[in-house]
Write an enzyme that holds these catalytic residues in place. Structure first.
Site, PDB file in Angstrom:
ATOM      1  N   THR A 189       0.810  -1.227   0.000  1.00 34.27           N
ATOM      2  CA  THR A 189       0.000   0.000   0.000  1.00 34.27           C
ATOM      3  C   THR A 189       0.841   1.273   0.000  1.00 34.27           C
ATOM      4  O   THR A 189       0.385   2.330  -0.426  1.00 34.27           O
ATOM      5  CB  THR A 189      -0.963   0.025   1.197  1.00 34.27           C
ATOM      6  OG1 THR A 189      -0.211   0.044   2.426  1.00 34.27           O
ATOM      7  CG2 THR A 189      -1.878  -1.187   1.186  1.00 34.27           C
ATOM      8  N   SER A 234      -0.419   7.250   1.816  1.00 37.77           N
ATOM      9  CA  SER A 234      -0.715   6.001   1.102  1.00 37.77           C
ATOM     10  C   SER A 234      -2.202   5.729   1.216  1.00 37.77           C
ATOM     11  O   SER A 234      -2.755   5.736   2.315  1.00 37.77           O
ATOM     12  CB  SER A 234       0.074   4.843   1.732  1.00 37.77           C
ATOM     13  OG  SER A 234       1.457   5.166   1.751  1.00 37.77           O
ATOM     14  N   LEU A 235      -2.835   5.433   0.098  1.00 41.08           N
ATOM     15  CA  LEU A 235      -4.277   5.132   0.151  1.00 41.08           C
ATOM     16  C   LEU A 235      -4.444   3.627   0.383  1.00 41.08           C
ATOM     17  O   LEU A 235      -4.942   2.871  -0.454  1.00 41.08           O
ATOM     18  CB  LEU A 235      -4.932   5.598  -1.157  1.00 41.08           C
ATOM     19  CG  LEU A 235      -4.777   7.107  -1.415  1.00 41.08           C
ATOM     20  CD1 LEU A 235      -5.547   7.523  -2.658  1.00 41.08           C
ATOM     21  CD2 LEU A 235      -5.212   7.934  -0.204  1.00 41.08           C
ATOM     22  N   HIS A 236      -4.033   3.236   1.585  1.00 40.09           N
ATOM     23  CA  HIS A 236      -3.944   1.815   1.967  1.00 40.09           C
ATOM     24  C   HIS A 236      -5.238   1.034   1.627  1.00 40.09           C
ATOM     25  O   HIS A 236      -5.202   0.037   0.919  1.00 40.09           O
ATOM     26  CB  HIS A 236      -3.719   1.696   3.479  1.00 40.09           C
ATOM     27  CG  HIS A 236      -2.556   2.458   4.013  1.00 40.09           C
ATOM     28  ND1 HIS A 236      -1.247   2.048   3.902  1.00 40.09           N
ATOM     29  CD2 HIS A 236      -2.508   3.641   4.679  1.00 40.09           C
ATOM     30  CE1 HIS A 236      -0.444   2.922   4.488  1.00 40.09           C
ATOM     31  NE2 HIS A 236      -1.173   3.890   4.963  1.00 40.09           N
ATOM     32  N   ASP A 237      -6.341   1.488   2.204  1.00 46.48           N
ATOM     33  CA  ASP A 237      -7.569   0.679   2.170  1.00 46.48           C
ATOM     34  C   ASP A 237      -8.140   0.533   0.759  1.00 46.48           C
ATOM     35  O   ASP A 237      -8.717  -0.503   0.418  1.00 46.48           O
ATOM     36  CB  ASP A 237      -8.629   1.301   3.092  1.00 46.48           C
ATOM     37  CG  ASP A 237      -8.169   1.296   4.541  1.00 46.48           C
ATOM     38  OD1 ASP A 237      -8.751   2.035   5.356  1.00 46.48           O
ATOM     39  OD2 ASP A 237      -7.217   0.550   4.859  1.00 46.48           O
TER      40      ASP A 237
END
Ligand code: RIB
Ligand code: CA
Length: 321
Positions: A189, A234-237
């Protein structure tokens, strides 16, 4: 026929992107909320606000677990602010939550449907509790695509990632459940970095939702820059959802993942066995002992096609007014 999906989350700026992405490609049966980025009271309020500003209030929200299964509650206001979704000026929600607890909502909804994909993008307390309370739900889950863990470096601790560290026992239940798992950890991510140029793409849409998303990702990026000096959050999801929409976006390996429950420095670590052992169970001569590999239990995302990932995100947000 759209695939059926349930999102379990702790909104959370990147949780918001995951919800907006999922709502356009899946039959979202519901959203369950959990402690993590903030208290479950605040993450639930944010889930309702996200559905309201995007016009998706047909999706039910059920408030879930307030605290982890075993360890005390720890929330993480730095990353997402006091409200859990600081940045955009969003009104208080006017829609109501489902009267059931999130765990019961998960169980009831899974038992009423077949072939449901589960996307947990917060601590796994609700999912772990549901699996323990009603193991029969496993037969109703097509796969779990979760944001959590890491193959190496952590964030809230040297080798632990927030979602798993917030409730390691719940994560252990999920990874030992036998349900097919896709795991996007920090190693993956962190490639989804919302640089200023990428954030600007949302504002350039010239839409109301595009502007709100711009404010969400910009605020989140500002915090990450402050904390780590990185150019963007960070656009993890959103990675956990994007993988389901377009599997070609992520290169993965399959291996065993174990959740460390005991280490003084490693509790909450997802120990990914990347030794590429071709004969599962084959004894490996360790230092002074025999270390035997364990059967693979997850697909681990390793490489993200970053430009196509952001194209998918921007093109999806463009579908909103
Ligand atoms: O470690 C990343 C996870 O925690 C994501 O789910 C994000 O919401 C963060 O707060
Ligand atoms: Ca989250």
């Amino acid at each position: 026929m759209l695939r059926k999906l349930i999102i379990d989350c702790d909104p959370g700026h990147d949780d918001a992107l995951a919800i907006l992405l999922a709502a356009k490609y899946f039959d979202v049966l519901g959203i369950t909320t959990v402690h993590g980025n903030q208290t479950v009271e605040k993450t639930t309020r944010n889930a309702l606000r996200i559905l309201e500003f995007s016009g998706m209030t047909h999706i039910p929200v059920a408030r879930g677990s307030e605290v982890p299964l075993i360890q005390p509650l720890v929330v993480h206001p730095f990353g997402h602010g006091e409200s859990g979704l600081d940045g955009p000026d969003l009104p208080d929600p006017v829609t109501s939550v489902d009267p059931r607890h999130g765990v019961d909502f998960l169980i009831d909804t899974l038992m009423a449907h077949e072939d449901v994909t589960l996307a947990p993008v917060g601590p796994l307390t609700n999912v772990g509790a549901a699996l323990r309370k009603e193991p029969r739900i496993r037969a109703h889950i097509r796969e779990i695509s979760l944001m959590g863990g890491a193959t190496a470096v952590g964030n809230t601790a040297p080798v632990s990632e927030l979602n798993v560290e917030c409730d390691p026992e719940a994560a252990h239940i999920v990874f030992t459940s036998g349900v097919p798992i896709k795991m996007v950890g920090l190693n993956l991510t962190r490639q989804a970095e919302a640089t200023p140029e990428r954030c600007e793409r949302f504002r350039a849409l010239g839409t109301r939702v595009g502007q709100i998303v711009f404010e969400i990702v910009s605020w989140y990026s500002g915090r990450v820059k402050l904390a780590y000096g990185l150019p963007g959050a960070s656009l993890h999801d959103a990675c956990a959802i994007a993988w389901l929409i377009d599997p070609s976006l992520i290169e993965a390996v399959t291996c065993h993942v174990g959740v460390e429950l005991h280490g003084q420095y490693t509790r909450g670590m997802t120990v990914c066995d990347l030794r590429h052992i071709t004969r599962p169970g084959a004894p490996i001569q360790g230092f002074g002992g025999v270390v035997v590999s364990e059967p693979a239990n997850a697909e681990i995302g390793m490489k993200l096609d970053v430009e196509r990932f952001f194209d998918l995100l921007v093109n999806t947000i463009a579908m909103y007014p």
